[in-house]
Design an enzyme around this catalytic site. Structure first.
Site, PDB file in Angstrom:
ATOM      1  N   THR A  93       0.871  -1.178   0.000  1.00 31.69           N
ATOM      2  CA  THR A  93       0.000   0.000   0.000  1.00 31.69           C
ATOM      3  C   THR A  93       0.909   1.229   0.000  1.00 31.69           C
ATOM      4  O   THR A  93       1.493   1.573   1.020  1.00 31.69           O
ATOM      5  CB  THR A  93      -0.918   0.005   1.229  1.00 31.69           C
ATOM      6  OG1 THR A  93      -1.610  -1.244   1.291  1.00 31.69           O
ATOM      7  CG2 THR A  93      -1.925   1.147   1.143  1.00 31.69           C
ATOM      8  N   LYS A 167      -7.261   1.288  -3.524  1.00 30.75           N
ATOM      9  CA  LYS A 167      -6.824   0.692  -2.252  1.00 30.75           C
ATOM     10  C   LYS A 167      -6.879   1.713  -1.115  1.00 30.75           C
ATOM     11  O   LYS A 167      -7.393   1.437  -0.031  1.00 30.75           O
ATOM     12  CB  LYS A 167      -5.400   0.146  -2.412  1.00 30.75           C
ATOM     13  CG  LYS A 167      -4.721  -0.290  -1.130  1.00 30.75           C
ATOM     14  CD  LYS A 167      -5.396  -1.482  -0.476  1.00 30.75           C
ATOM     15  CE  LYS A 167      -4.853  -1.735   0.924  1.00 30.75           C
ATOM     16  NZ  LYS A 167      -5.556  -2.757   1.661  1.00 30.75           N
ATOM     17  N   LYS A 236       0.125   5.486   8.401  1.00 34.21           N
ATOM     18  CA  LYS A 236       0.835   5.729   7.137  1.00 34.21           C
ATOM     19  C   LYS A 236      -0.164   5.828   5.979  1.00 34.21           C
ATOM     20  O   LYS A 236      -0.094   6.747   5.150  1.00 34.21           O
ATOM     21  CB  LYS A 236       1.828   4.562   6.915  1.00 34.21           C
ATOM     22  CG  LYS A 236       2.533   4.495   5.589  1.00 34.21           C
ATOM     23  CD  LYS A 236       1.865   3.543   4.577  1.00 34.21           C
ATOM     24  CE  LYS A 236       1.845   2.083   4.929  1.00 34.21           C
ATOM     25  NZ  LYS A 236       1.272   1.209   3.897  1.00 34.21           N
TER      26      LYS A 236
HETATM   27  P1  NAP Z   1       5.065  -6.080   7.950  1.00 41.18           P
HETATM   28  O1  NAP Z   1       4.658  -7.389   8.553  1.00 41.18           O
HETATM   29  O2  NAP Z   1       5.482  -4.975   8.833  1.00 41.18           O
HETATM   30  O3  NAP Z   1       6.225  -6.387   6.864  1.00 41.18           O
HETATM   31  C1  NAP Z   1       6.901  -5.324   6.236  1.00 41.18           C
HETATM   32  C2  NAP Z   1       7.955  -5.858   5.275  1.00 41.18           C
HETATM   33  O4  NAP Z   1       8.646  -4.727   4.695  1.00 41.18           O
HETATM   34  C3  NAP Z   1       9.037  -6.717   5.966  1.00 41.18           C
HETATM   35  O5  NAP Z   1       9.455  -7.717   5.072  1.00 41.18           O
HETATM   36  C4  NAP Z   1      10.151  -5.690   6.190  1.00 41.18           C
HETATM   37  O6  NAP Z   1      11.430  -6.248   6.293  1.00 41.18           O
HETATM   38  C5  NAP Z   1      10.050  -4.898   4.900  1.00 41.18           C
HETATM   39  N1  NAP Z   1      10.724  -3.586   4.998  1.00 41.18           N
HETATM   40  C6  NAP Z   1      10.361  -2.535   5.776  1.00 41.18           C
HETATM   41  N2  NAP Z   1      11.205  -1.486   5.572  1.00 41.18           N
HETATM   42  C7  NAP Z   1      12.103  -1.906   4.644  1.00 41.18           C
HETATM   43  C8  NAP Z   1      13.191  -1.277   4.003  1.00 41.18           C
HETATM   44  N3  NAP Z   1      13.544  -0.008   4.281  1.00 41.18           N
HETATM   45  N4  NAP Z   1      13.894  -1.982   3.089  1.00 41.18           N
HETATM   46  C9  NAP Z   1      13.559  -3.264   2.806  1.00 41.18           C
HETATM   47  N5  NAP Z   1      12.525  -3.918   3.371  1.00 41.18           N
HETATM   48  C10 NAP Z   1      11.793  -3.245   4.288  1.00 41.18           C
HETATM   49  O7  NAP Z   1       3.890  -5.470   7.052  1.00 41.18           O
HETATM   50  P2  NAP Z   1       2.630  -6.210   6.391  1.00 41.18           P
HETATM   51  O8  NAP Z   1       1.500  -6.214   7.372  1.00 41.18           O
HETATM   52  O9  NAP Z   1       3.079  -7.479   5.745  1.00 41.18           O
HETATM   53  O10 NAP Z   1       2.242  -5.138   5.264  1.00 41.18           O
HETATM   54  C11 NAP Z   1       3.000  -5.001   4.056  1.00 41.18           C
HETATM   55  C12 NAP Z   1       2.272  -4.036   3.133  1.00 41.18           C
HETATM   56  O11 NAP Z   1       0.962  -4.562   2.850  1.00 41.18           O
HETATM   57  C13 NAP Z   1       2.058  -2.636   3.717  1.00 41.18           C
HETATM   58  O12 NAP Z   1       2.160  -1.683   2.684  1.00 41.18           O
HETATM   59  C14 NAP Z   1       0.643  -2.709   4.240  1.00 41.18           C
HETATM   60  O13 NAP Z   1       0.065  -1.409   4.297  1.00 41.18           O
HETATM   61  C15 NAP Z   1      -0.008  -3.613   3.212  1.00 41.18           C
HETATM   62  N6  NAP Z   1      -1.191  -4.383   3.656  1.00 41.18           N
HETATM   63  C16 NAP Z   1      -1.214  -4.962   4.883  1.00 41.18           C
HETATM   64  C17 NAP Z   1      -2.336  -5.697   5.259  1.00 41.18           C
HETATM   65  C18 NAP Z   1      -2.435  -6.338   6.638  1.00 41.18           C
HETATM   66  O14 NAP Z   1      -3.545  -6.621   7.071  1.00 41.18           O
HETATM   67  N7  NAP Z   1      -1.332  -6.597   7.320  1.00 41.18           N
HETATM   68  C19 NAP Z   1      -3.418  -5.854   4.386  1.00 41.18           C
HETATM   69  C20 NAP Z   1      -3.346  -5.282   3.101  1.00 41.18           C
HETATM   70  C21 NAP Z   1      -2.214  -4.541   2.750  1.00 41.18           C
HETATM   71  P3  NAP Z   1      11.998  -6.735   7.745  1.00 41.18           P
HETATM   72  O15 NAP Z   1      11.532  -8.142   7.903  1.00 41.18           O
HETATM   73  O16 NAP Z   1      13.473  -6.613   7.603  1.00 41.18           O
HETATM   74  O17 NAP Z   1      11.438  -5.796   8.780  1.00 41.18           O
END
Ligand code: NAP
Length: 289
Positions: A93, A167, A236
Site C-alpha cells: 500500500t 486501495k 501511514k
Molecule cells: P510487515 O509485517 O510490517 O512487513 C513489512 C515488510 O517490509 C518486511 O518484510 C520488512 O522487512 C520490509 N521492509 C520494511 N522497511 C524496509 C526497508 N527499508 N527496506 C527493505 N525492506 C523493508 O507489514 P505487512 O503487514 O506485511 O504489510 C505489508 C504491506 O501490505 C504494507 O504496505 C501494508 O500497508 C499492506 N497491507 C497490509 C495488510 C495487513 O492486514 N497486514 C493488508 C493489506 C495490505 P523486515 O523483515 O526486515 O522488517
C-alpha cells in the site's frame, strides 16, 4: 504454467503470499531485509536471493513492503530492482505519486500496481482481493500469479496509480466504518445496551458487510493484539490518502478525525497495536475503557 517469480518482503502478508505462489507450483526466489525470515520459505522450496536485483532475474518480481520508503530503497537503492528484466508487480500500500514514479521509471519488464485487500489470515488462505492496474498484456501475464494469492482480481485501468487510489479509498472507508461503529457502540453501552447486542442487530439487518462483522467483533471484544495490521501502518495509509486528497484538492474532513484517533491509539497502546484500536479513542473520550 509454472513461472519464475521473485518475491521481496516477507512480512505478515508477504510470507503467506510467497508461500501460496510456491504451493501453486511457481519457482519463487525470495529476498527480505532481515535474512532470518527467509528460512521458512526455503523449507517450502523457495530459492534465496542475494539482493533485490538478484530476485528480479525471472519473468516477474513482486514486492510487499511496509511503505513508500521501503519500496524506494528496494527499487532505486543499491542492488535495487530498477533496470532488471522482470515485470515489477507492487502489492504494497503505497502513495499515488510513488506509483506514478514507479510506472515512469519501470525497466524493460514494465510495471503493474496490484495492492490487495485482506488481512494476514486471508493472505494465508489465498483469499485476498487483488486490485490491479497496468497494461492489459502485463495484467494477463500476472493472472496465474494473482490466482495463486487471491480469490478475485479487479482490473481498474491501464494507469497503475488507479489501483493505489482504489486501495487507499478502501482503507479510508474501513477507518470511517470503525469510527462510526465505535461511536455508536459507545453511545449504546453508556445507555445500557451491550455492544454485542447492538452489533448483532445491525450486522443482521442493515450493515451485513464483512468490514462491520470482522472489525465489529474486534471492537466488541477489545481485541487489539496481536495486530493483523498495525496502527502505525494504518496511520501511514491515512497520510497517503491525505497526500492524494491534497493533490486533487478534495476536502476530506472525516479523514482528519480517523487519523487523529489512530495517533491516540498508538500513544495510549503502543506501536504494536492493531489499527482497529482507533475505536479506543472514542471509548476513552466518553470515559469508558
Ligand atoms: P510487515 O509485517 O510490517 O512487513 C513489512 C515488510 O517490509 C518486511 O518484510 C520488512 O522487512 C520490509 N521492509 C520494511 N522497511 C524496509 C526497508 N527499508 N527496506 C527493505 N525492506 C523493508 O507489514 P505487512 O503487514 O506485511 O504489510 C505489508 C504491506 O501490505 C504494507 O504496505 C501494508 O500497508 C499492506 N497491507 C497490509 C495488510 C495487513 O492486514 N497486514 C493488508 C493489506 C495490505 P523486515 O523483515 O526486515 O522488517
Amino acid at each position: 504454467m509454472m513461472m519464475k517469480v521473485g518475491f521481496i518482503g516477507l512480512g505478515r502478508m508477504g510470507a503467506a503470499m510467497a508461500s501460496n505462489l510456491l504451493a501453486a507450483g511457481h519457482e519463487v526466489t525470495v529476498w527480505n531485509r532481515s535474512p532470518g525470515k527467509v528460512a521458512a520459505l526455503l523449507d517450502r522450496g523457495a530459492i534465496r536471493a542475494a539482493s533485490p536485483a538478484d530476485a528480479a532475474q525471472g519473468e516477474v518480481v513482486m514486492t510487499m513492503l511496509s511503505d513508500d520508503q521501503a519500496v524506494e530503497e528496494v527499487v532505486f537503492g543499491t542492488a535495487g530492482i530498477a533496470g532488471t528484466p522482470a515485470l515489477h508487480v507492487s502489492h504494497s500500500t503505497i502513495g499515488v505519486a510513488l506509483a506514478e514514479r514507479l510506472a515512469d521509471g519501470a525497466g524493460p519488464g514494465g510495471f503493474v500496481s496490484a495492492p490487495v485487500f485482506g488481512r494476514p489470515a486471508a493472505a494465508e488462505a489465498a483469499q485476498l482481493f487483488v486490485v490491479a492496474a497496468g497494461e492489459a498484456s502485463a495484467l494477463d501475464r500476472c493472472t496465474p500469479l494473482f490466482d495463486a494469492i487471491g480469490q478475485r482480481t479487479y482490473r481498474v485501468g491501464d494507469a497503475p496509480p488507479a489501483a493505489n487510489l482504489v486501495k487507499l479509498s478502501g482503507n479510508f472507508m474501513i477507518m470511517a466504518a470503525v469510527e462510526a461503529m465505535a461511536e455508536a457502540m459507545t453511545l449504546a453501552e453508556k445507555g445500557g445496551v451491550p455492544r454485542r447486542t447492538l452489533l448483532d442487530v445491525l450486522t443482521g439487518t442493515l450493515f451485513g458487510a464483512p468490514i462491520y462483522k470482522t472489525y465489529g467483533d474486534f471492537l466488541v471484544e477489545d481485541r487489539f493484539r496481536p495486530a493483523g495490521f498495525t496502527a502505525p501502518l494504518g496511520l501511514k495509509d491515512m497520510g497517503l490518502v491525505d497526500a492524494a486528497a491534497s493533490a486533487s484538492r478534495v476536502p476530506m474532513p472525516l479523514l482528519g478525525i480517523v487519523r487523529d484517533h489512530l495517533r491516540t491509539a498508538i500513544a495510549i497502546e503502543g506501536e504494536d497495536v492493531d489499527w482497529v484500536a482507533a475505536g479506543l479513542a472514542v471509548r476513552r473520550g466518553a470515559g469508558l475503557g
